[in-house]
Motif scaffolding. Sequence first.
Motif, PDB file in Angstrom:
ATOM      1  N   LYS A   4       0.849  -1.182   0.000  1.00  0.00           N
ATOM      2  CA  LYS A   4       0.000   0.000   0.000  1.00  0.00           C
ATOM      3  C   LYS A   4       0.890   1.238   0.000  1.00  0.00           C
ATOM      4  N   TYR A   6       1.400   4.484   1.051  1.00  0.00           N
ATOM      5  CA  TYR A   6       0.858   5.407   2.043  1.00  0.00           C
ATOM      6  C   TYR A   6       1.005   6.867   1.623  1.00  0.00           C
ATOM      7  N   ALA A  52      -2.138   4.925   7.149  1.00  0.00           N
ATOM      8  CA  ALA A  52      -0.981   5.547   6.499  1.00  0.00           C
ATOM      9  C   ALA A  52      -0.326   6.580   7.406  1.00  0.00           C
TER      10      ALA A  52
END
Length: 314
Positions: A4, A6, A52
Amino acid sequence: MKFKDYYEILGVKRDATQDQIKSAYRKLARKLHPDVSKEPNAEARFKEMGEAYKVLKDPETRASYDQLGANWQNGQDFQPPPNPDAGFEFGGRGGHASFGDASDFGEYFEQMFGRQTGFSQGRRRTMHAQGEDHHAKVQIDLEDAYHGAERNISLRMPVVDESGHVVTKDRTLSVIIPKGIRAGQTLRLSGQGGPGVGEGKAGDLYLEIVFRPHPRYRVDGRDVYVDLPLAPWEAALGASVTVPIPEGSVELTIPPNSMAGRKLRLKGKGIPGKETGDLYVLLTIVLPPADTEQAKEAYRKLREAIPFDPRTAL
C-alpha cells in the motif's frame, strides 16, 4: 499481499516534510470523517488514511516503510525482503503498535516493525527525561560465536533534518561480541540510544544477534550441522575422514556400511556456553562420474559383482 502506497493515500510526495504529512492528514480527516462526509467509501478511506498516517508521522517508522517500499514495483505483488530491519536502528521501549482495522500489509508492517518501533502516540516528556531505547539487528559470522570478536558495525538511524525531511544518518560503533553468543540473543550498549532531555540519561541500544548465512554450516540453537560428502567405498568399508569445524578440523571415523543421511555427533563441538552445543555430521554419498570408458567398465564390474536392487522396498 499488496503493498500500500501510504504517500499516495495521503496525497503527498515521497520527499514530503513531516509538517506536510501532518497537514495533509488533517485536511483529509476533515473531508473524509464518516460523520460528515457524503463521499462513497468515506469510512474505508478514513481508516486507510489513518493507517498511512500512523506510519508516516513518525520518522523511524517512516524510514522502515521507505526501506520496504524500495522493494516494490507498481502492479506486482509485494515480496518483503529477507531481514528487512537488519542493520537498521529503531526507537521505542518495546511497546506494540495497533493499526485498528489495518490492511494485510498494515498487519505485516506491524508484525515486522511494531516491536522495535513502538509507534509514537504523542507521549509528553518532562524537562528531564531519559532518552529512547533503540533496537537493531546485526549480523555476525558463526566463527565469532566460537571465539568472540570485536567488530565495527554500521547502523542507519532515521532523523528529521532542518527542513523537516526524514533522512538516514550512519552510525559506526565498536562492539565486543562475547564468546558463546547465540542467534536471537541481545547485546545492550548502555547510553548508545536516543539522547536524554535536560539532565536525563541517554537511552540504551539493544542489538539482536543474527548469524550470516554460512556456506558450510547450519545452526539450531547451540547445535551446528555440516554435510560430509563420502565416496561409496568410504561409506561401505568405513574410513577416517578429516571434517572441518568452526574451530579447525577433527578426524572422524566413518563406521562401515554407513548410509546416506546418517548423523554422527561430535559432542561439545557446537557453540560454546554453559551448556555447549554439539556438532552433527550428516553423511552424503557422492558417486564418481562415469565419464570415461574406464569408469564405465568399473561400474559394469561392480554391477556384476554385487547384485543389488535399491527399489526392493517400493
